[in-house]
Design an enzyme around this catalytic site. Sequence first.
Site, PDB file in Angstrom:
ATOM      1  N   CYS A  13     -33.195 -23.533  -1.447  1.00 58.61           N
ATOM      2  CA  CYS A  13     -31.888 -23.409  -0.813  1.00 58.61           C
ATOM      3  C   CYS A  13     -30.887 -24.312  -1.517  1.00 58.61           C
ATOM      4  O   CYS A  13     -31.223 -25.029  -2.461  1.00 58.61           O
ATOM      5  CB  CYS A  13     -31.963 -23.764   0.676  1.00 58.61           C
ATOM      6  N   CYS A  51     -31.689 -27.987  -2.078  1.00 60.80           N
ATOM      7  CA  CYS A  51     -32.578 -28.319  -3.208  1.00 60.80           C
ATOM      8  C   CYS A  51     -31.774 -28.503  -4.486  1.00 60.80           C
ATOM      9  O   CYS A  51     -31.906 -29.521  -5.186  1.00 60.80           O
ATOM     10  CB  CYS A  51     -33.603 -27.205  -3.432  1.00 60.80           C
ATOM     11  N   ASP A  74       1.807 -13.660 -26.427  1.00 62.84           N
ATOM     12  CA  ASP A  74       2.352 -13.739 -27.768  1.00 62.84           C
ATOM     13  C   ASP A  74       2.698 -12.314 -28.200  1.00 62.84           C
ATOM     14  O   ASP A  74       2.131 -11.346 -27.695  1.00 62.84           O
ATOM     15  CB  ASP A  74       1.285 -14.359 -28.685  1.00 62.84           C
ATOM     16  N   ASP A 124      -3.621 -14.870 -29.925  1.00 64.13           N
ATOM     17  CA  ASP A 124      -4.690 -14.662 -30.898  1.00 64.13           C
ATOM     18  C   ASP A 124      -4.605 -15.583 -32.096  1.00 64.13           C
ATOM     19  O   ASP A 124      -5.518 -15.616 -32.913  1.00 64.13           O
ATOM     20  CB  ASP A 124      -4.677 -13.205 -31.396  1.00 64.13           C
ATOM     21  N   ASP A 141      -0.988 -20.178 -31.195  1.00 65.27           N
ATOM     22  CA  ASP A 141      -1.090 -19.989 -29.744  1.00 65.27           C
ATOM     23  C   ASP A 141      -1.980 -21.032 -29.071  1.00 65.27           C
ATOM     24  O   ASP A 141      -1.987 -21.132 -27.842  1.00 65.27           O
ATOM     25  CB  ASP A 141      -1.651 -18.596 -29.434  1.00 65.27           C
TER      26      ASP A 141
END
Length: 713
Positions: free
Chosen positions: A3, A6, A409, A605, A609
Amino acid sequence: MTCAACSARIERQLNKLPGVEAVVNLPAERAQIRFDPAQVDVDRLIATIVKTGFTATPSSADTRGEEKERKEAAYRAEVKRFWIALALTLPLIAQMPFMFGPAGHVDVLPRGLQFALATPVQFWIGWRFYVGGWNALRGGSGNMDVLVALGTTMAWGYSTVVLFFALTHHHVYYEASATVITLVLLGKILEARAKAKTSAAIEALMKLQPQTAFVERGEQIVELPVASLIPGDVIVVRPGEAVPVDGTVLSGNSSANEAMLTGESLPVAKAPGDKVFAATINGDGLLRCKATGVGAHTLLAGIIRLVEQAQGSKAPVQRLVDQVAAIFVPVVTAIALITFIAWWALAGDFTQALVNAVAVLVIACPCALGLATPTAIMVGTGLGARAGILIKNAQALELAEKINVLVVDKTGTLTQGKPVVTDVIDTKVGAGRTAAVILELAASLEQGSTHPLAAALVAAAKLQGLTLETPQEVLSTPGKGLTGRVADQTIRVGSPRWMIEQGLALPDLAALTGKSIVVVATDNEVIGLIGIADPLRETSRAAIARLKQLGVEVVMLTGDNQATAAAIAAEAGVSRFAAEVLPGEKASHVAALKAVGKVVGMAGDGINDAPALAAADVSFAMGAGADVALEAADVTLMRDDLNSVADAISLSRATLAKIRQNLFWAFIYNVLGIPLAALGFLNPVVAGAAMAMSSVSVVSNSLLLRRWKPERN
């Protein structure tokens, strides 16, 4: 681990070590640990886990087979124990309808036989609960095992006292103790089966990796294990085969199905110089490829690592669950004790007091609470990987749902990132030249230039099959243009401003507004205009419209000029944009949006950026982008398509909806169940069944998330 208590205990003990950051995932049964080797080593980490009452082994790609076999063996043993427990428990259950007839409590089975049936279930089948409970208490906290062991032992112990002291006027509850243990085991088996499905995405990715490859060795082609390959090996991929490694095509033409990487089913053409990726499927051509990435260094292996990292991370909403789990068992034990004392003192019925206390202990097991968040995250991140959306951590998955502004961008994100010739205009109509001649002259002069616009001119000429001549006496004016001789003519190719500086009169440029304009002149007159633009991706406009439907405002930032930015924004359907923005200023724009309370996503990309990606609440890197952009981003999109951002936001919302549903049912189950048990409305058997099914229902609800599908144009 049984559970949330633990996993929380292991995590707490590991994080006490110097230089250690640990996250323990309950459904995946894994711990991801970052540590300083100068302060601790792997042996000490494992020793710490052992002290908390568990065992652990280092996990790697090489040990996956062993781990899977070990889990399957444990599962088979668990199933075998369950059937034994069920066989011993069924006679006890079968007599229950006869126990509460008009004549009152009637023992259909002799009490001695009930003892003989229930005792093996309690102390052999149920021994795991004693071991787990003892280890939890020794580690300074409680868990589900403590509650089950305490509740069933009370029921079995009370019944045994009644039996051996011949207290015939009291009931025995052997059926309760045995049935609770059997039901808990059934719940664990169903839970294990359901949890196995939550990691199906990882299993599916791993199965894609070919085990052998055909490799050139001298003049021969031999079949070798993929594990033995090294970068530089030349491999042969036959039609219909899976590519065994990442590499570069040396010879041959074909296509590849890269759906497992990008989620896009259309095949991708492959020719010499193109990249191929491990586990993608070759089409109908033979390819010779040079290996560049093998084993753990393939894109597929990186995807598997990213998915595992995300599945092992914790969403912020999980912190509440962890805090509840840390105090849950002591609180429940106290409630059970108060229930026992209150019923005994007020009702004067020891038996009823004991039964109600046992019911409280059994109904309160926090299994469902611990599974509510991580199971949904495991399913969600796995679905994302299959759709080409690689989510690095659960925090990004949770935050993506809240994005209300997406900063994008322009170049390479909204557009294709590659300038192309869009217009060739003959400005001297009637001079006998065609648009093709103008392009041919300009491209011939620009052949030796490395400028992106020059590359666009040459590419357009080659695409039209034009014959380019070798230019003579080429003179470059940096940033402005070129002069040279082509076909015995003096040709000038350059910017409008440069042509004005040369004293040439320009025609009307309005037709090429928003594009980069290249002017072509021969001798002392302008003969043509060429428009070059970075065209919008085919999917960008639809993606922007879809993001708006999701309630996300799109803001475009670009370093390009105002006219070009306005043209692209209008074409894409973006109403808010900023032009001539430097890389550092992009991050400032993101910060300004966050300052007014917006939850900001950023998609980009390029290297330029990276600062803005790092500044955003959630960042998306296009898969074909620069490595630094991919490193800075929270989510990597394997398809260069903004629709993937919309898919990621949609997936986040679906996943968070499941998490909220799971947490609601887990909390409401305990909030309602504990008072009902304390007030005497639930007996231990019903409580045990409800507790077992609550965990199964939470995991099953998470699996319903698999119905989510990425949207396709």
